[in-house]
Scaffold this active site. Structure first.
Site, PDB file in Angstrom:
ATOM      1  N   LYS A  23      18.249  -3.184   2.007  1.00 19.98           N
ATOM      2  CA  LYS A  23      17.669  -4.231   1.156  1.00 19.98           C
ATOM      3  C   LYS A  23      16.690  -3.631   0.158  1.00 19.98           C
ATOM      4  O   LYS A  23      16.722  -3.961  -1.033  1.00 19.98           O
ATOM      5  CB  LYS A  23      16.958  -5.268   2.021  1.00 19.98           C
ATOM      6  CG  LYS A  23      16.184  -6.323   1.230  1.00 19.98           C
ATOM      7  CD  LYS A  23      15.472  -7.303   2.135  1.00 19.98           C
ATOM      8  CE  LYS A  23      14.103  -6.824   2.563  1.00 19.98           C
ATOM      9  NZ  LYS A  23      13.061  -7.122   1.554  1.00 19.98           N
ATOM     10  N   ASN A  24      15.823  -2.759   0.635  1.00 20.27           N
ATOM     11  CA  ASN A  24      14.777  -2.214  -0.232  1.00 20.27           C
ATOM     12  C   ASN A  24      15.299  -1.167  -1.211  1.00 20.27           C
ATOM     13  O   ASN A  24      14.543  -0.683  -2.060  1.00 20.27           O
ATOM     14  CB  ASN A  24      13.652  -1.618   0.614  1.00 20.27           C
ATOM     15  CG  ASN A  24      12.861  -2.676   1.346  1.00 20.27           C
ATOM     16  OD1 ASN A  24      12.815  -3.833   0.924  1.00 20.27           O
ATOM     17  ND2 ASN A  24      12.242  -2.307   2.458  1.00 20.27           N
ATOM     18  N   ARG A  93       9.112 -10.789  -3.826  1.00 21.00           N
ATOM     19  CA  ARG A  93       8.149  -9.814  -4.320  1.00 21.00           C
ATOM     20  C   ARG A  93       8.802  -8.805  -5.267  1.00 21.00           C
ATOM     21  O   ARG A  93       8.227  -8.435  -6.295  1.00 21.00           O
ATOM     22  CB  ARG A  93       7.540  -9.085  -3.120  1.00 21.00           C
ATOM     23  CG  ARG A  93       6.462  -8.080  -3.497  1.00 21.00           C
ATOM     24  CD  ARG A  93       5.198  -8.773  -3.912  1.00 21.00           C
ATOM     25  NE  ARG A  93       4.240  -7.863  -4.521  1.00 21.00           N
ATOM     26  CZ  ARG A  93       3.045  -8.221  -4.933  1.00 21.00           C
ATOM     27  NH1 ARG A  93       2.661  -9.468  -4.821  1.00 21.00           N
ATOM     28  NH2 ARG A  93       2.221  -7.353  -5.475  1.00 21.00           N
ATOM     29  N   CYS A 117       6.658 -12.067   1.242  1.00 23.14           N
ATOM     30  CA  CYS A 117       6.048 -12.277   2.556  1.00 23.14           C
ATOM     31  C   CYS A 117       4.524 -12.309   2.463  1.00 23.14           C
ATOM     32  O   CYS A 117       3.914 -11.583   1.666  1.00 23.14           O
ATOM     33  CB  CYS A 117       6.455 -11.149   3.519  1.00 23.14           C
ATOM     34  SG  CYS A 117       8.061 -11.398   4.277  1.00 23.14           S
ATOM     35  N   ARG A 122      -0.723  -7.378  -2.245  1.00 20.91           N
ATOM     36  CA  ARG A 122       0.080  -6.281  -2.784  1.00 20.91           C
ATOM     37  C   ARG A 122      -0.021  -6.354  -4.304  1.00 20.91           C
ATOM     38  O   ARG A 122       0.889  -6.809  -4.984  1.00 20.91           O
ATOM     39  CB  ARG A 122       1.536  -6.388  -2.300  1.00 20.91           C
ATOM     40  CG  ARG A 122       1.666  -6.127  -0.823  1.00 20.91           C
ATOM     41  CD  ARG A 122       3.105  -6.012  -0.380  1.00 20.91           C
ATOM     42  NE  ARG A 122       3.721  -7.315  -0.244  1.00 20.91           N
ATOM     43  CZ  ARG A 122       4.976  -7.496   0.163  1.00 20.91           C
ATOM     44  NH1 ARG A 122       5.728  -6.470   0.471  1.00 20.91           N
ATOM     45  NH2 ARG A 122       5.482  -8.707   0.281  1.00 20.91           N
ATOM     46  N   PRO A 123      -1.180  -5.973  -4.860  1.00 20.86           N
ATOM     47  CA  PRO A 123      -1.425  -6.178  -6.284  1.00 20.86           C
ATOM     48  C   PRO A 123      -0.486  -5.361  -7.156  1.00 20.86           C
ATOM     49  O   PRO A 123       0.003  -4.305  -6.757  1.00 20.86           O
ATOM     50  CB  PRO A 123      -2.881  -5.713  -6.461  1.00 20.86           C
ATOM     51  CG  PRO A 123      -3.116  -4.764  -5.336  1.00 20.86           C
ATOM     52  CD  PRO A 123      -2.296  -5.278  -4.194  1.00 20.86           C
ATOM     53  N   ASP A 125      -1.456  -4.163  -9.988  1.00 19.37           N
ATOM     54  CA  ASP A 125      -2.320  -3.414 -10.897  1.00 19.37           C
ATOM     55  C   ASP A 125      -1.750  -2.028 -11.217  1.00 19.37           C
ATOM     56  O   ASP A 125      -1.810  -1.575 -12.364  1.00 19.37           O
ATOM     57  CB  ASP A 125      -3.722  -3.231 -10.281  1.00 19.37           C
ATOM     58  CG  ASP A 125      -4.441  -4.553 -10.074  1.00 19.37           C
ATOM     59  OD1 ASP A 125      -3.776  -5.593 -10.188  1.00 19.37           O
ATOM     60  OD2 ASP A 125      -5.648  -4.536  -9.778  1.00 19.37           O
ATOM     61  N   LEU A 126      -1.219  -1.346 -10.202  1.00 22.52           N
ATOM     62  CA  LEU A 126      -0.704   0.003 -10.433  1.00 22.52           C
ATOM     63  C   LEU A 126       0.500  -0.012 -11.358  1.00 22.52           C
ATOM     64  O   LEU A 126       0.683   0.900 -12.166  1.00 22.52           O
ATOM     65  CB  LEU A 126      -0.343   0.671  -9.102  1.00 22.52           C
ATOM     66  CG  LEU A 126      -1.508   1.019  -8.176  1.00 22.52           C
ATOM     67  CD1 LEU A 126      -0.990   1.681  -6.903  1.00 22.52           C
ATOM     68  CD2 LEU A 126      -2.501   1.932  -8.870  1.00 22.52           C
ATOM     69  N   ASP A 309       6.974  -1.303   7.879  1.00 21.69           N
ATOM     70  CA  ASP A 309       8.021  -2.291   8.149  1.00 21.69           C
ATOM     71  C   ASP A 309       8.551  -2.221   9.582  1.00 21.69           C
ATOM     72  O   ASP A 309       9.346  -3.068   9.991  1.00 21.69           O
ATOM     73  CB  ASP A 309       9.193  -2.125   7.175  1.00 21.69           C
ATOM     74  CG  ASP A 309       8.934  -2.776   5.828  1.00 21.69           C
ATOM     75  OD1 ASP A 309       7.942  -3.533   5.719  1.00 21.69           O
ATOM     76  OD2 ASP A 309       9.704  -2.545   4.883  1.00 21.69           O
ATOM     77  N   VAL A 331      -1.382   0.359   5.643  1.00 22.39           N
ATOM     78  CA  VAL A 331      -0.693   0.045   4.389  1.00 22.39           C
ATOM     79  C   VAL A 331      -1.027  -1.360   3.895  1.00 22.39           C
ATOM     80  O   VAL A 331      -1.393  -1.557   2.741  1.00 22.39           O
ATOM     81  CB  VAL A 331       0.834   0.223   4.553  1.00 22.39           C
ATOM     82  CG1 VAL A 331       1.557  -0.109   3.258  1.00 22.39           C
ATOM     83  CG2 VAL A 331       1.152   1.653   4.990  1.00 22.39           C
ATOM     84  N   ARG A 401      16.059 -13.070   5.307  1.00 23.39           N
ATOM     85  CA  ARG A 401      15.801 -12.349   4.064  1.00 23.39           C
ATOM     86  C   ARG A 401      16.142 -10.865   4.193  1.00 23.39           C
ATOM     87  O   ARG A 401      16.456 -10.210   3.190  1.00 23.39           O
ATOM     88  CB  ARG A 401      14.327 -12.474   3.655  1.00 23.39           C
ATOM     89  CG  ARG A 401      13.897 -13.840   3.142  1.00 23.39           C
ATOM     90  CD  ARG A 401      12.451 -13.815   2.687  1.00 23.39           C
ATOM     91  NE  ARG A 401      12.200 -12.679   1.839  1.00 23.39           N
ATOM     92  CZ  ARG A 401      11.225 -11.796   2.019  1.00 23.39           C
ATOM     93  NH1 ARG A 401      10.404 -11.906   3.037  1.00 23.39           N
ATOM     94  NH2 ARG A 401      11.073 -10.778   1.190  1.00 23.39           N
TER      95      ARG A 401
END
Length: 423
Positions: A23-24, A93, A117, A122-123, A125-126, A309, A331, A401
């Site tokens: 998935k990822n 996300r 989720c 989980r900003p 910004d980066l 995960d 994390v 999901r």
């Protein structure tokens, strides 16, 4: 109509199971397909709701997506919209990953802040710092982020944290930037390597994926040719079924697994007294019913450390171990969502800041619990396999999901699990 799982004590799980595509890995590759005008054929694509959501999102921009069994064909030749739907982005996300490809190809993208989720902040910004370093103008207004640039220019970018999403997004944007981009302190997960391989197959020039420094030589345009790409196996799905073998004291052989990708899980399973055999195309995990699972400490870290995960699933296992374990989550700050529900099942767990102290118990008991997120839901299913009495798990849309037919595939291994309408 919402659904639930009903899980009965199942005894040792046994059998052979083929692991699906990751998935990822497929989600960023779907986004990257927006970079090229030519059709891309993706193979080994898992049938997951997250993949459906990402497909709908890129279709809403004007791309065409067609599925046939485990393959997806994406044709982004007629992308017309550069503004992503708030409703679609709010479901996923990874939807924010369309920003890099749209910015690189069209010079502009407007995307709402993403959902996913509820496992903590989980900003993005980066991601935005990376785009700004490449020369993009950033604008925040009315819940949307707009990025724009006439032409991106290569830069040396140091990520404050090795964020997977930021690495992927900036890497995709830099493919069409002018000059060289050097991305330092970047993520090194296998999914990053898979994305780099896809980008190189459509004409990108990327070196160093899988290390903490990636170099991207920007090009003015991508090679316009039809592309076929095979998605890597899902290391988190593999890890979950590896823990299923351990917690049920069973014997499961998993095929379509890259042993190197699951090394952190393999090492920790061996540490808690589970037997693991690695082969060319898979792993076998087995644990005699009389064999004691022993306590162990673990700390989640960016790859190649123990994956966040897999933390919830391993907590379920350690809840049945002999002795006291300490799990430290580094994390995400809110990834102990499963703790309250596991305690309802009789687990003895105490939270202290970013650590969970798990005192193993002999017996877990079935009850009514709710999945709060994808991996927490998987952990509750694993715990229910070992519990005495039936367990009802609601909120299983979270599990759908990230796991293909989780209940039916567990049944193939001997689990007593059914899907029913929730009241």
């Amino acid at each position: 109509m919402s659904e639930k799982f009903i899980v009965e004590p199942s005894g040792p799980l046994r059998g052979t199971l083929e692991i699906c595509g990751a998935k990822n890995a497929v989600l960023p590759v779907l986004a990257a397909a927006l970079l090229t005008e030519k059709p891309c054929l993706l193979q080994n694509v898992p049938a997951l709701s997250d993949v459906d959501s990402m497909s709908l999102l890129i279709e809403s921009l004007g791309a065409r997506v067609a599925r046939e069994k485990n393959t997806l064909t994406i044709d982004a030749g007629d992308v017309a919209s550069l503004k992503a739907s708030y409703e679609l982005v709010g479901k996923l996300r990874a939807s924010f990953l369309i920003m890099g490809p749209l910015l690189a190809r069209f010079g502009r993208a407007k995307v709402p802040l993403p959902g996913g989720c509820a496992i903590g902040s989980r900003p993005v910004d980066l991601h935005l710092k990376g785009f700004a370093a490449l020369g993009a103008k950033i604008d925040h207004s009315h819940g949307f982020v707009t990025v724009s640039a006439k032409r991106l220019r290569g830069a040396k970018i140091y990520l404050d944290f090795p964020s997977v999403g930021a690495t992927e997004n900036v890497m995709m944007a830099a493919v069409l930037a002018e000059g060289q981009t050097i991305l330092e302190n970047c993520a090194s997960e296998p999914e990053i390597v898979d994305l780099a391989n896809f980008l190189n197959s459509i004409g990108g020039k990327i070196r160093g994926a899988g290390t903490d420094t990636i170099k991207i030589d920007g090009i003015s345009s991508l090679e316009q040719k039809n592309i076929t790409h095979n998605i890597i196996p899902d290391r988190i799905e593999a890890g979950t079924f590896m823990v299923a073998a351990a917690i049920s004291r069973g014997d499961i052989t998993l095929t379509n697994v890259l042993a190197d990708h699951v090394k952190p899980v393999t090492a920790k399973l061996k540490e808690v007294n589970v037997l693991v055999e690695e082969g060319e195309n898979g792993v076998r995990v087995y644990c005699d019913p009389c064999r004691e699972i022993i306590a162990a400490d673990l700390k989640t870290l960016p790859y190649p450390g123990f994956p966040t995960d897999m933390q919830a699933q391993f907590m379920a296992l350690l809840s049945t171990a002999q002795g006291t374990s300490v799990i430290t989550e580094t994390v995400f700050e809110n990834r102990f969502m499963q703790v309250g529900e596991l305690k309802r099942m009789g687990a003895e767990i105490k939270i202290e800041s970013r650590s969970a102290i798990v005192e193993g118990v002999e017996i877990l008991t079935g009850t009514q619990v709710a999945a709060s997120d994808l991996r927490a839901g998987a952990a509750l299913v694993l715990a229910a396999l070992r519990a005495e009495g039936p367990t009802e798990i609601t909120g299983i849309h979270h599990i759908d999901r990230g796991y293909v037919d989780f209940d039916s595939r567990l049944r193939e291994l001997g689990a007593s699990i059914t899907r029913a309408d929730a009241e």
